[in-house]
Design an enzyme around this catalytic site. Structure first.
Site, PDB file in Angstrom:
ATOM      1  CD  GLN A 274       3.169   4.940   2.237  1.00 45.48           C
ATOM      2  OE1 GLN A 274       3.727   5.786   1.564  1.00 45.48           O
ATOM      3  NE2 GLN A 274       2.042   5.178   2.881  1.00 45.48           N
TER       4      GLN A 274
ATOM      5  CE  LYS B 148      -3.924   2.081   0.215  1.00 45.51           C
ATOM      6  NZ  LYS B 148      -3.480   2.814  -1.002  1.00 45.51           N
TER       7      LYS B 148
ATOM      8  CE  LYS C 144       3.769   7.857   5.569  1.00 47.38           C
ATOM      9  NZ  LYS C 144       3.385   8.753   4.457  1.00 47.38           N
TER      10      LYS C 144
ATOM     11  CB  SER D  11      -5.671   4.676   1.724  1.00 47.62           C
ATOM     12  OG  SER D  11      -5.453   5.739   0.831  1.00 47.62           O
TER      13      SER D  11
ATOM     14  CE  LYS E 170       4.600   7.624  -2.025  1.00 47.40           C
ATOM     15  NZ  LYS E 170       3.939   8.042  -0.782  1.00 47.40           N
TER      16      LYS E 170
ATOM     17  CB  THR F 211      -2.698  13.712   4.276  1.00 49.71           C
ATOM     18  OG1 THR F 211      -3.051  12.610   3.436  1.00 49.71           O
ATOM     19  CG2 THR F 211      -1.258  13.588   4.690  1.00 49.71           C
TER      20      THR F 211
ATOM     21  N   GLY G  47      -2.856   8.163  -4.356  1.00 41.86           N
ATOM     22  CA  GLY G  47      -2.219   9.377  -4.852  1.00 41.86           C
ATOM     23  C   GLY G  47      -1.020   9.800  -4.017  1.00 41.86           C
ATOM     24  CG  ASP G  48       3.071  11.081  -2.762  1.00 42.29           C
ATOM     25  OD1 ASP G  48       2.960  10.710  -1.596  1.00 42.29           O
ATOM     26  OD2 ASP G  48       3.992  11.850  -3.131  1.00 42.29           O
TER      27      ASP G  48
ATOM     28  CG  ASN H 119      -5.466  16.467  -1.266  1.00 42.38           C
ATOM     29  OD1 ASN H 119      -6.353  17.277  -1.481  1.00 42.38           O
ATOM     30  ND2 ASN H 119      -5.646  15.171  -1.277  1.00 42.38           N
TER      31      ASN H 119
HETATM   32  N1  GLU Z   1       0.862   9.143  -0.552  1.00 41.74           N
HETATM   33  C1  GLU Z   1       0.291   9.072   0.760  1.00 41.74           C
HETATM   34  C2  GLU Z   1       1.384   8.791   1.771  1.00 41.74           C
HETATM   35  O1  GLU Z   1       2.502   9.257   1.613  1.00 41.74           O
HETATM   36  C3  GLU Z   1      -0.917   8.143   0.832  1.00 41.74           C
HETATM   37  C4  GLU Z   1      -0.677   6.719   0.473  1.00 41.74           C
HETATM   38  C5  GLU Z   1      -1.946   5.877   0.380  1.00 41.74           C
HETATM   39  O2  GLU Z   1      -3.020   6.381   0.657  1.00 41.74           O
HETATM   40  O3  GLU Z   1      -1.816   4.692   0.032  1.00 41.74           O
HETATM   41  O4  GLU Z   1       1.199   8.145   2.776  1.00 41.74           O
END
Ligand code: GLU
Length: 451
Positions: free
Chosen positions: A111, A90, A114, A383, A126, A209, A165-166, A240
């Protein structure tokens, strides 16, 4: 222990040359794990450091797409599936000219921890492309997304890898990517998050976020009997994360006075005008120069007026700084200015926005610090809430999702805080977050054997 860590870091540098941001992220995490690694030798016995710093799979592919002049353009597409020990991969997709393998690996590595910290069952990944969405027409964006998905669809799926997204990837891009995935596979499934509400998206995902970042800051302040009420806040970015940080700051009685984009920074002493910011950035995709035109009482400073790497937002006296744009946007000079101006908290809305030198300086000067992998985890949290709704075909209200988000951000704070206490560095949320996230993933890797 330090020798072991050095060896792992040297090995990474040898095997993956030129990936500076990735080394920076790994360096920060590994050194903060020392108390845990010294306490329990199982991580060493199972070679966890060597294993966790190498992605399970890296996919790099060519993306050919046709521009509005009928010319074929070529970009690179990436998906780094870093770790699936606690759940399906994810993590977001970033479209930005700076994207390269090192950037995607740093983001994918962050990630992992996190996602583990959220307490939810999601692994780390990612992806993205060096495609620059700036100045592209809507049709060009659509053709690019379709071309990217024509390869990416082979590697993702709702129980395998769920991108989102990012930077440069919002609801519009997720829509085009989803449409192409559905056409190629014939499946209407929750393979992407950040979808629009009408076709499987979750309420509050767009806001998550930024809201989550403010909830996290609020938890830090409450711990020390302080609150957001009346606090002057500087925010960088105008995507965002920044927009919904500003929105939530107003809700909580704080005053956000700055925002920025790739061309310059706005300082609006009476407070950022949220409606004009949303109209300019979300609806018309314009530059902040337009904000300065419609709000003549603000100060606009073009980035070119500042030395390389410096940020005008961090020169404005504030109580709390919310770096919410991109990596390494707050350096040692900025940190010095923040401390001199009496800033009490730096809360990272972006991924790794603070340089290691700046982080060290803030720590020396007792500035509270909300590390990105905890403070900005609200996006990926929501998400996962979107994935849950998709899997059960449920639809929760905005308030239901927001309540869960608020609760999970509180849990993340408590986990990071309690872990810092357990390892003798009470209040060091960087160490607490890294150790807690690592421990969960590493223990799961050990449970699952040498896969
Ligand atoms: N891009 C966001 C992050 O850095 C969200 C990632 C997601 O929702 O999978 O955590």
């Amino acid at each position: 222990m330090e020798t072991h860590i050095k060896k792992v870091l040297n090995n990474i540098e040898e095997c993956s040359p030129g990936q500076e941001e990735f080394y920076q992220a790994v360096h920060e995490v590994l050194y903060s794990l020392v108390p845990l690694l010294e306490e329990d030798e199982k991580y060493d016995i199972h070679n966890i450091l060597e294993r966790i710093t190498v992605p399970e799979r890296t996919i790099i592919f060519r993306v050919n797409w046709i521009d509005d002049n009928g010319k074929i353009q070529t970009n690179l597409g990436y998906r780094v599936q870093f770790n699936s020990a606690i759940g399906p991969y994810k993590g977001g997709l970033r479209f930005h000219p700076s994207v390269n393998l090192g950037i995607i690996k740093f983001l994918g590595f962050e990630q992992i921890f996190k996602n583990a910290l959220t307490g939810l069952q999601i692994g780390g990944a990612k992806g993205g492309s060096n495609f620059d969405p700036k100045g592209k027409s809507d049709n060009e964006i659509m053709r690019f997304c379709q071309a990217l998905m024509s390869e990416l669809y082979k590697h993702i799926g709702e129980r395998n890898d769920v991108p989102a997204g990012d930077i440069g990837v919002g609801a519009r891009e997720i829509g085009y990517l989803f449409g192409q995935y559905k056409k190629l596979t014939g499946e209407f499934e929750g393979v992407l998050t950040g979808k629009a509400i009408n076709w499987g998206g979750s309420h509050a995902r767009k806001e998550a976020t930024g809201y989550g970042s403010v909830y996290f800051a609020d938890n830090i302040l409450n711990k020390y009997d302080k609150s957001l009420e009346g606090k002057i806040c500087t925010v960088s970015g105008s995507g965002n994360v920044a927009i919904y940080t500003i929105e939530k700051l107003y809700d909580m009685g704080a005053l956000p006075v700055t925002c920025s984009d790739s061309k310059g920074t706005i300082y609006h002493e009476k407070g950022i005008d949220l409606n004009s910011l949303k109209a300019i950035k979300e609806i018309n995709h314009q530059s902040l120069e337009v904000y300065a035109q419609v709000n003549p009482d603000c100060i606009y400073t073009p980035l070119s007026h500042y030395p390389e790497g410096r940020h005008m937002a961090w020169d404005i006296p504030c109580d709390i700084a919310f770096p919410s744009a991109t990596e390494n946007e707050l350096n040692l000079e900025d940190a010095k200015r923040l401390v001199a101006n009496g800033c009490m908290l730096v809360n990272e809305g972006a991924n790794m926005p603070t340089t290691p030198e700046a982080m060290a300086y803030l720590k020396e000067n007792n500035v509270f610090f909300g590390p990105g992998k905890a403070a900005n985890a609200g996006g990926v949290t929501t998400s996962q809430l979107e994935m849950s709704q998709n899997a059960s075909m449920a639809k929760w209200t905005f308030e239901e999702v927001d309540d869960k988000l608020r609760q999970i951000m509180r849990n993340i704070f408590n986990t990071a805080y309690e872990t810092s206490k357990e390892f003798g560095c009470e209040g060091d949320l960087i160490a607490g977050a890294n150790i807690a996230g690592f421990r969960k993933v590493a223990d799961s890797m050990i449970d699952q054997g040498s896969v």
